[in-house]
Motif scaffolding. Sequence first.
Motif, PDB file in Angstrom:
ATOM      1  N   GLU A  49       0.952  -1.188  -0.054  1.00  0.00           N
ATOM      2  CA  GLU A  49       0.055  -0.040   0.181  1.00  0.00           C
ATOM      3  C   GLU A  49       0.877   1.299  -0.183  1.00  0.00           C
ATOM      4  O   GLU A  49       0.555   2.379  -0.724  1.00  0.00           O
ATOM      5  CB  GLU A  49      -1.078  -0.030   1.034  1.00  0.00           C
ATOM      6  CG  GLU A  49      -2.068  -1.074   1.094  1.00  0.00           C
ATOM      7  CD  GLU A  49      -3.202  -0.795   2.310  1.00  0.00           C
ATOM      8  OE1 GLU A  49      -2.831  -0.277   3.374  1.00  0.00           O
ATOM      9  OE2 GLU A  49      -4.051  -1.741   2.274  1.00  0.00           O
ATOM     10  N   SER A  50       1.806   1.201   0.756  1.00  0.00           N
ATOM     11  CA  SER A  50       2.855   2.683   0.715  1.00  0.00           C
ATOM     12  C   SER A  50       3.915   2.821  -0.204  1.00  0.00           C
ATOM     13  O   SER A  50       4.633   3.348  -0.275  1.00  0.00           O
ATOM     14  CB  SER A  50       3.599   2.573   2.173  1.00  0.00           C
ATOM     15  OG  SER A  50       4.360   1.433   2.227  1.00  0.00           O
ATOM     16  N   ALA A  51       3.712   1.711  -1.248  1.00  0.00           N
ATOM     17  CA  ALA A  51       4.740   1.740  -2.346  1.00  0.00           C
ATOM     18  C   ALA A  51       4.880   3.020  -3.142  1.00  0.00           C
ATOM     19  O   ALA A  51       3.764   3.385  -3.738  1.00  0.00           O
ATOM     20  CB  ALA A  51       4.672   0.353  -2.997  1.00  0.00           C
ATOM     21  N   HIS A  52       6.094   3.578  -3.531  1.00  0.00           N
ATOM     22  CA  HIS A  52       6.205   4.723  -4.355  1.00  0.00           C
ATOM     23  C   HIS A  52       7.296   4.159  -5.368  1.00  0.00           C
ATOM     24  O   HIS A  52       8.207   3.254  -5.236  1.00  0.00           O
ATOM     25  CB  HIS A  52       6.437   5.926  -4.037  1.00  0.00           C
ATOM     26  CG  HIS A  52       5.429   6.428  -3.258  1.00  0.00           C
ATOM     27  ND1 HIS A  52       5.065   6.112  -1.827  1.00  0.00           N
ATOM     28  CD2 HIS A  52       4.710   7.639  -3.327  1.00  0.00           C
ATOM     29  CE1 HIS A  52       3.878   6.941  -1.348  1.00  0.00           C
ATOM     30  NE2 HIS A  52       3.696   7.687  -2.205  1.00  0.00           N
ATOM     31  N   PHE A  65       5.105   9.413 -23.759  1.00  0.00           N
ATOM     32  CA  PHE A  65       3.790   9.540 -23.081  1.00  0.00           C
ATOM     33  C   PHE A  65       4.322  10.113 -21.663  1.00  0.00           C
ATOM     34  O   PHE A  65       4.047   9.277 -20.805  1.00  0.00           O
ATOM     35  CB  PHE A  65       3.286   8.183 -23.057  1.00  0.00           C
ATOM     36  CG  PHE A  65       1.776   8.030 -22.487  1.00  0.00           C
ATOM     37  CD1 PHE A  65       0.757   8.747 -23.401  1.00  0.00           C
ATOM     38  CD2 PHE A  65       1.308   7.702 -21.182  1.00  0.00           C
ATOM     39  CE1 PHE A  65      -0.675   8.600 -22.936  1.00  0.00           C
ATOM     40  CE2 PHE A  65       0.137   7.889 -20.831  1.00  0.00           C
ATOM     41  CZ  PHE A  65      -1.022   8.523 -21.717  1.00  0.00           C
ATOM     42  N   PRO A  66       4.472  11.326 -21.647  1.00  0.00           N
ATOM     43  CA  PRO A  66       4.936  11.811 -20.195  1.00  0.00           C
ATOM     44  C   PRO A  66       3.916  11.661 -19.120  1.00  0.00           C
ATOM     45  O   PRO A  66       2.839  11.756 -19.406  1.00  0.00           O
ATOM     46  CB  PRO A  66       5.539  13.264 -20.491  1.00  0.00           C
ATOM     47  CG  PRO A  66       5.388  13.546 -22.159  1.00  0.00           C
ATOM     48  CD  PRO A  66       4.690  12.432 -22.590  1.00  0.00           C
ATOM     49  N   MET A  67       4.525  11.544 -17.982  1.00  0.00           N
ATOM     50  CA  MET A  67       3.597  11.805 -16.800  1.00  0.00           C
ATOM     51  C   MET A  67       3.213  13.075 -16.635  1.00  0.00           C
ATOM     52  O   MET A  67       3.794  14.116 -16.952  1.00  0.00           O
ATOM     53  CB  MET A  67       4.511  11.068 -15.465  1.00  0.00           C
ATOM     54  CG  MET A  67       4.724   9.633 -15.630  1.00  0.00           C
ATOM     55  SD  MET A  67       5.154   8.873 -14.066  1.00  0.00           S
ATOM     56  CE  MET A  67       5.783   7.427 -14.306  1.00  0.00           C
ATOM     57  N   PRO A  73       7.358  14.111  -7.322  1.00  0.00           N
ATOM     58  CA  PRO A  73       8.459  13.581  -7.998  1.00  0.00           C
ATOM     59  C   PRO A  73       8.586  12.032  -7.924  1.00  0.00           C
ATOM     60  O   PRO A  73       9.057  11.304  -8.905  1.00  0.00           O
ATOM     61  CB  PRO A  73       9.786  14.220  -7.448  1.00  0.00           C
ATOM     62  CG  PRO A  73       9.356  15.549  -6.607  1.00  0.00           C
ATOM     63  CD  PRO A  73       7.775  14.991  -6.422  1.00  0.00           C
ATOM     64  N   TYR A  74       8.158  11.439  -6.878  1.00  0.00           N
ATOM     65  CA  TYR A  74       8.101  10.031  -6.644  1.00  0.00           C
ATOM     66  C   TYR A  74       6.493   9.583  -6.633  1.00  0.00           C
ATOM     67  O   TYR A  74       6.150   9.440  -5.482  1.00  0.00           O
ATOM     68  CB  TYR A  74       8.847   9.479  -5.303  1.00  0.00           C
ATOM     69  CG  TYR A  74      10.375   9.942  -5.522  1.00  0.00           C
ATOM     70  CD1 TYR A  74      11.374   8.894  -6.071  1.00  0.00           C
ATOM     71  CD2 TYR A  74      10.958  11.092  -4.999  1.00  0.00           C
ATOM     72  CE1 TYR A  74      12.590   9.422  -6.166  1.00  0.00           C
ATOM     73  CE2 TYR A  74      12.263  11.385  -5.039  1.00  0.00           C
ATOM     74  CZ  TYR A  74      13.163  10.593  -5.814  1.00  0.00           C
ATOM     75  OH  TYR A  74      14.458  10.799  -5.735  1.00  0.00           O
ATOM     76  N   PRO A  75       5.814   9.076  -7.720  1.00  0.00           N
ATOM     77  CA  PRO A  75       4.615   8.682  -7.511  1.00  0.00           C
ATOM     78  C   PRO A  75       4.323   7.633  -6.875  1.00  0.00           C
ATOM     79  O   PRO A  75       5.011   6.746  -6.721  1.00  0.00           O
ATOM     80  CB  PRO A  75       3.930   8.717  -9.059  1.00  0.00           C
ATOM     81  CG  PRO A  75       5.326   9.139  -9.874  1.00  0.00           C
ATOM     82  CD  PRO A  75       6.446   9.096  -9.072  1.00  0.00           C
ATOM     83  N   HIS A  76       2.875   7.833  -6.053  1.00  0.00           N
ATOM     84  CA  HIS A  76       2.439   6.432  -5.650  1.00  0.00           C
ATOM     85  C   HIS A  76       1.963   5.492  -6.532  1.00  0.00           C
ATOM     86  O   HIS A  76       1.619   5.579  -7.623  1.00  0.00           O
ATOM     87  CB  HIS A  76       1.169   6.959  -4.741  1.00  0.00           C
ATOM     88  CG  HIS A  76       0.478   6.001  -3.901  1.00  0.00           C
ATOM     89  ND1 HIS A  76      -0.752   5.317  -4.277  1.00  0.00           N
ATOM     90  CD2 HIS A  76       1.046   5.349  -2.730  1.00  0.00           C
ATOM     91  CE1 HIS A  76      -0.777   4.383  -3.393  1.00  0.00           C
ATOM     92  NE2 HIS A  76      -0.009   4.314  -2.483  1.00  0.00           N
ATOM     93  N   HIS A  77       2.030   4.248  -6.164  1.00  0.00           N
ATOM     94  CA  HIS A  77       1.788   2.802  -7.107  1.00  0.00           C
ATOM     95  C   HIS A  77       0.351   3.058  -7.653  1.00  0.00           C
ATOM     96  O   HIS A  77       0.147   2.838  -8.929  1.00  0.00           O
ATOM     97  CB  HIS A  77       1.815   1.749  -6.373  1.00  0.00           C
ATOM     98  CG  HIS A  77       0.965   1.372  -5.418  1.00  0.00           C
ATOM     99  ND1 HIS A  77      -0.453   0.935  -5.614  1.00  0.00           N
ATOM    100  CD2 HIS A  77       0.827   1.619  -3.877  1.00  0.00           C
ATOM    101  CE1 HIS A  77      -1.434   1.007  -4.486  1.00  0.00           C
ATOM    102  NE2 HIS A  77      -0.316   1.106  -3.445  1.00  0.00           N
ATOM    103  N   SER A  78      -0.622   3.840  -7.197  1.00  0.00           N
ATOM    104  CA  SER A  78      -1.899   3.960  -7.700  1.00  0.00           C
ATOM    105  C   SER A  78      -1.966   4.743  -8.850  1.00  0.00           C
ATOM    106  O   SER A  78      -2.731   4.604  -9.928  1.00  0.00           O
ATOM    107  CB  SER A  78      -3.038   4.469  -6.792  1.00  0.00           C
ATOM    108  OG  SER A  78      -2.417   5.633  -6.192  1.00  0.00           O
ATOM    109  N   GLU A  79      -0.913   5.824  -8.912  1.00  0.00           N
ATOM    110  CA  GLU A  79      -0.889   6.886  -9.821  1.00  0.00           C
ATOM    111  C   GLU A  79      -0.308   6.002 -11.202  1.00  0.00           C
ATOM    112  O   GLU A  79      -0.436   6.304 -12.435  1.00  0.00           O
ATOM    113  CB  GLU A  79      -0.111   8.053  -9.682  1.00  0.00           C
ATOM    114  CG  GLU A  79       0.040   9.154 -10.626  1.00  0.00           C
ATOM    115  CD  GLU A  79       0.896  10.167 -10.133  1.00  0.00           C
ATOM    116  OE1 GLU A  79       1.369  11.160 -11.090  1.00  0.00           O
ATOM    117  OE2 GLU A  79       1.107  10.293  -9.208  1.00  0.00           O
ATOM    118  N   LEU A  80       0.576   5.287 -11.002  1.00  0.00           N
ATOM    119  CA  LEU A  80       1.418   4.476 -11.945  1.00  0.00           C
ATOM    120  C   LEU A  80       0.292   3.455 -12.715  1.00  0.00           C
ATOM    121  O   LEU A  80       0.184   3.287 -13.803  1.00  0.00           O
ATOM    122  CB  LEU A  80       2.629   3.962 -11.179  1.00  0.00           C
ATOM    123  CG  LEU A  80       3.610   4.857 -10.899  1.00  0.00           C
ATOM    124  CD1 LEU A  80       4.479   3.963  -9.868  1.00  0.00           C
ATOM    125  CD2 LEU A  80       4.223   5.620 -12.011  1.00  0.00           C
TER     126      LEU A  80
END
Length: 438
Positions: A49-52, A65-67, A73-80
């Motif tokens: 859950e806490s992974a970035h 395909f830029p973010m 700067p360090y996105p959360h896994h849900s954003e990825l």
Amino acid sequence: MYAVIGAGPMGLATARNLQKYNIPFVGFELNSDVGGLWDIDNPHSTMYESAHLISSRHMTEFAEFPMARDGAPYPHHSELRQYFRDFAAHFKLYDHYRFNTRVIAVGPDGKGGWEVTSECNGEQKTDNFAGVLIANGTLHHPNMPDLPGEFAGEVMHSSEYRSPEVFEGKRVLIVGCGNSACDIAVDAVHRAASVDLSVRRGYYFLPKFIAGRPTDTLGGAIKLPRPLKQRLDATLIKMVVGKPSDYGLPEPDYRMYESHPVINSLVLHHIGHGDIAPRRDIKAIDGHTVSFTNGEQGDYDLILLATGYHLHYPFIDKKYLNWDQGGAPSLYLNIFNPKQDSLFVMGMIEAAGLGWEGRNEQAEMVALYIKQREAGRASGQHMQQTIHQFGGERLDGGYNYLELERMAYYVHKDTYKKAIAKHIRELKRDLPASEQPA
């Protein structure tokens, strides 16, 4: 027609490049959607859950395909996860995939191609393909080492970890000191009765930010000789965070970048505040008591093994991967088997700073090679000869990488990217203008 196995970042990069060069393909994906391990709802994901990201977004993203530029700067896994879904939708890759489908066997068809047997909803199907591109990822089959004794508490692997609730009120020992181990140790601090970290060898620790900027965005403008870069960067990090021994951790007995560094701004903070206690390697276990190699002991309720992963391609015989021994197949550029012209292992690569764009470049090279080899053009034939002559050379840039399983497919980023770029240039020389991607 080609088969692509996997719809994680590497599978999507592979699919996109086959699409760009008009190479027909079918994708196979275990889960119901794209994203691979970055989809925490994927039953096969090892995400927590806490992974970035441990690399910054702009050093990791696909160039075409830029973010979003307004994100952290360090996105959360849900954003990825959403990023990969948007990527697949934007490039219309969904229609190429068979979801909820497991590949159970890949083997030669006797005619120069491959039979792929898959299973969906209990029904098996076998298809024939001109080639197979394996992109099922490298971080999904846990390494579960044997413990020296019988532990009376709970043992779990980091691949099973999702939420710090599992640590509530427990005496916790985390085994390992990679990036996941340190992330999880920091999570455990806020729930566990105690948190110890068993460390077998020394690591270099890098903060996520230096002078307010993501660490991986600093440097690189001036290319320094390898030994000088190793000394200078090690000295800089020592000035910023100190030596591992300042925190009770073992010093590395190797030079900077000869193993993957730990990128974490909090684990040393918590060790320095006594929230996490460093321990040495495990010597023996008896009930709840763990003895360490330096003579110390501790009592624990839970041991979490953050001991990494094995490469795992269960659907294909190792002989087709040129994998006789060691932690990884022996492949040209970590991709091409010199004995199998139409089989490709995609994404079997680790390198500091390579990012998804580096893997995208890998995928473009493979797509170009397929295109040019099938067309019988000189550039494709020349690269085929280069692959056939491969003798096990490794693109390590002169770095003396540690003899660890996870380092078996590690490369030096600049050396690797240079080799990829050279092949792409050569493969494009006789590619007709009409076949160039738009």
